[in-house]
Write a protein that holds these residues in place. Structure first.
Motif, short mmCIF file in Angstrom:
data_model
loop_
_atom_site.label_atom_id
_atom_site.label_comp_id
_atom_site.label_asym_id
_atom_site.label_seq_id
_atom_site.Cartn_x
_atom_site.Cartn_y
_atom_site.Cartn_z
N ASP A 292 0.83 -1.21 0.00
CA ASP A 292 0.00 0.00 0.00
C ASP A 292 0.86 1.26 0.00
O ASP A 292 0.67 2.16 -0.82
CB ASP A 292 -0.89 0.01 1.26
CG ASP A 292 -1.60 1.35 1.40
OD1 ASP A 292 -2.75 1.44 0.95
OD2 ASP A 292 -1.00 2.32 1.92
N HIS A 293 1.80 1.35 0.95
CA HIS A 293 2.55 2.60 1.13
C HIS A 293 3.41 2.93 -0.09
O HIS A 293 3.62 4.10 -0.40
CB HIS A 293 3.43 2.52 2.38
CG HIS A 293 2.63 2.56 3.67
ND1 HIS A 293 1.28 2.38 3.72
CD2 HIS A 293 3.03 2.78 4.95
CE1 HIS A 293 0.88 2.48 4.98
NE2 HIS A 293 1.91 2.72 5.75
N LEU A 294 3.90 1.88 -0.75
CA LEU A 294 4.69 2.09 -1.97
C LEU A 294 3.94 2.99 -2.95
O LEU A 294 4.49 3.93 -3.51
CB LEU A 294 4.97 0.73 -2.62
CG LEU A 294 5.50 0.79 -4.05
CD1 LEU A 294 6.98 1.15 -4.03
CD2 LEU A 294 5.30 -0.54 -4.77
N ARG A 295 2.65 2.68 -3.14
CA ARG A 295 1.85 3.43 -4.11
C ARG A 295 1.73 4.89 -3.70
O ARG A 295 1.91 5.81 -4.51
CB ARG A 295 0.45 2.81 -4.23
CG ARG A 295 0.44 1.41 -4.77
CD ARG A 295 -0.81 0.60 -4.41
NE ARG A 295 -2.04 1.31 -4.28
CZ ARG A 295 -3.10 1.19 -5.12
NH1 ARG A 295 -3.02 0.35 -6.14
NH2 ARG A 295 -4.19 1.87 -4.92
N ALA A 296 1.45 5.11 -2.40
CA ALA A 296 1.26 6.48 -1.91
C ALA A 296 2.52 7.30 -2.11
O ALA A 296 2.50 8.43 -2.63
CB ALA A 296 0.87 6.45 -0.43
N VAL A 297 3.64 6.72 -1.68
CA VAL A 297 4.90 7.46 -1.72
C VAL A 297 5.32 7.71 -3.17
O VAL A 297 5.71 8.82 -3.54
CB VAL A 297 5.98 6.65 -0.94
CG1 VAL A 297 7.35 7.23 -1.17
CG2 VAL A 297 5.65 6.63 0.55
N ALA A 298 5.22 6.66 -4.00
CA ALA A 298 5.69 6.79 -5.38
C ALA A 298 4.86 7.81 -6.15
O ALA A 298 5.42 8.66 -6.86
CB ALA A 298 5.64 5.43 -6.08
N PHE A 299 3.55 7.76 -6.01
CA PHE A 299 2.74 8.69 -6.80
C PHE A 299 2.81 10.12 -6.26
O PHE A 299 2.74 11.08 -7.02
CB PHE A 299 1.30 8.20 -6.93
CG PHE A 299 1.16 7.10 -7.95
CD1 PHE A 299 1.38 7.37 -9.30
CD2 PHE A 299 0.89 5.80 -7.58
CE1 PHE A 299 1.30 6.36 -10.26
CE2 PHE A 299 0.80 4.78 -8.53
CZ PHE A 299 1.01 5.06 -9.87
#
Ligand code: SER
Length: 531
Positions: A292-299
């Motif tokens: 989940d957090h990967l998506r938030a941080v990357a975008f």
């Protein structure tokens, strides 16, 4: 049906109803001071609702990247622990700006879910606004009448403003809403407790999937409501939840939106995802959190928000550090991991959000650097955390502040680790310690101190100043930037140094350092900055 097909069918459906399909707005919100990040599909259309601007087309539809990690809409604590909350998620939406209203919005939502997506209507419940005395609003009987064309009356449920009056923030466009909930429990479960008793009860398998908001009002700063120039529709459907329902799963993380990332993590960590939703398998939670957090941080970084020490940048840094601590502690991965997942993320979203692929190199560099910097202090921080005396049942504000200041632990990370150990954190004491530091900072003519960047694994330092006034060769162990009176300075720790550091009231040594040809003065900060 694959998630990419689900998304496309949604957009095709509204295109067939004369909606213009537009791209997602950036997740980072630079134009609206009332909001840090985009938290709903309607944010980018705020001016259309308020009547400040007119859209080319009165009907619009899209999928919007949203982030609910701050302010009025904040789901961070739930993420990974449960199966259906996210930091970043996609919101599928359709909008009418002074064009169609309740009748069509309700009829089309029903048509899409039941006729196109083939959801069994026996499993569907809807909620409507019951009215609110303090705002002088009646129950939304108009919505009830339109719903009665499609669904039995006993499946139309009434809820108060908390659930059925939607507001984007403290101020701004708002209105009563009607929500569509789906019961995806087994038949045996359904026989035991009727679905309608579980609507809005935080049951992971009786969940809201679509919110249709009738935007008629503007909430003003004094709390009053004013009528908007026109009546509007703003709908938002959780894409990941819709995929869960249509793919016959009981967790968003079991859909093809997340499974490729879970598989990647299994490979990297050597641990198996056990599909355990009794919340006991820490490694399962960690994989969900990281995915989940990967998506938030990357975008967020792709859309222009770099991690930093304050404001929106600190929100991103906190999410990233939360992910690092989860993979470090529960997947036992000791090296930067998130950045390795970016090519997969970019290719999964290539067709819908190509911006990540276009900036992959920059995003990879930023995330890798952030991960490495936090990993350099994380183990020492965890050791320090484990050594804290918690016999009082709480971590003192002073200790929490030390973890924050020395080891870069955001307070919510300390709180999370404390709760894993069944202890509390003295939040007030932490706030006091932080305020004291900030006051000292203000007195120091706006001195702001960055995080340490550690360059070597061996932190030992040799002081040779009693015998030598210079050394020929020394390596930088760590450094940080200090902004004093708007000027950047560096604090540098060497593995071997003749400089006596400022301590015990004594001034620090001054002199020169040579980096190749470059000559850098070593200052006595007390004297230079009148500290
Ligand atoms: N604005 C509403 C929501 O976020 C519907 O889009 O739920």
């Amino acid at each position: 049906m694959k998630s990419s097909e689900i998304r496309q069918q949604f957009l095709d459906f509204f295109e067939s109803k004369q909606h213009k399909i537009v791209p997602s707005a950036p997740i980072v919100n630079k134009d609206d001071p009332t909001l840090m990040f985009i938290n709903a599909g309607m944010n980018q259309f705020k001016d259309y609702f308020l009547g400040n601007k007119t859209p080319d087309n009165p009907r619009i539809s899209d999928t919007q990247k949203c982030l609910r990690v701050s302010g009025k809409q904040n789901d961070l604590e739930e993420v990974g622990i449960d199966s259906y909350h996210h930091t970043m998620f996609e919101m599928l939406g359709n909008w009418s700006f002074g064009d169609y209203f309740k009748k069509e919005a309700i009829a089309w939502a029903w048509e899409l879910l039941i006729d196109v997506f083939k959801i069994d209507k026996a499993n569907v419940y809807v909620t409507v606004f019951e009215g609110d005395k303090s705002d002088g609003l009646e129950a939304d009987m108009e919505a009830v009448e339109f719903w009665k064309e499609w669904i039995e009356e006993d499946k139309i449920l009434y809820f108060d403003r908390k659930d059925n009056f939607w507001e984007m923030g403290e101020t701004g466009p708002c209105g009563p809403c009607t929500e569509i909930h789906v019961d995806i429990r087994s038949e045996a479960e359904k026989a035991k407790v009727p679905g309608k008793d579980l609507v809005n009860m935080d049951h992971p398998q009786v969940i809201e999937i679509w919110n249709l908001v009738f935007i008629e009002f503007n909430r003003k700063a004094d709390g009053s409501l004013e009528n908007l120039p026109k009546k509007n529709i703003d709908t938002g459907m959780g894409f990941e939840r819709l995929c869960m329902v249509l793919q016959g799963k009981t967790s968003n993380y079991d859909t093809d939106v997340f499974i490729p990332f879970i598989k990647f993590l299994e490979k990297e960590s050597g641990k198996k995802y056990t599909f355990d939703y009794a919340h006991t398998a820490k490694s399962d939670i960690a994989m969900r959190v990281v995915a989940d957090h990967l998506r938030a941080v990357a975008f967020a970084i792709t859309d222009g928000q770099l991690p930093s020490n304050n404001g929106a940048g600190y929100v991103i840094r906190r999410i990233l550090r939360r992910a690092v601590r989860y993979y470090y502690s529960f997947l036992e991965v000791r090296n930067p991991l998130l950045h390795k997942m970016l090519p997969l993320l970019a290719s999964e979203f290539e067709l819908v959000f190509p911006e990540l692929k276009n900036q992959l190199e920059m995003v990879t560099k930023v995330i890798h650097g952030e991960e490495q910097a936090f990993l350099n202090t994380l183990e020492k921080g965890i050791n320090r955390f484990n050594a804290i005396d918690t016999s009082s049942g709480a971590i003192s504000g002073k200790d929490a502040f030390e973890l924050f200041d020395t080891f870069g632990f955001p307070i919510d990370l300390t709180r999370l680790m404390a709760s894993e150990n069944g202890v509390k954190v003295d939040d007030k004491g932490f706030d006091t310690a932080l305020a004291e530091q900030q006051n000292r900072g203000r007195a120091d003519a706006q001195k702001s101190v960055g995080d340490w960047t550690e360059l070597t694994a061996d932190p030992s330092v040799e002081f040779v100043g009693f015998d030598h006034l210079s050394v020929d060769d020394a390596a930088v162990v760590k450094y940080r930037t200090v902004k004093i009176k708007k000027k950047d300075q560096f604090q540098i720790v060497l593995n071997k140094t003749p400089f006596y550091a400022e301590s015990g009231g004594q001034h620090g040594d001054t002199g020169l350092m040579f980096f190749g040809e470059e000559k850098v003065p070593v200052l006595d900060t007390q004297k230079e900055n009148d500290l």
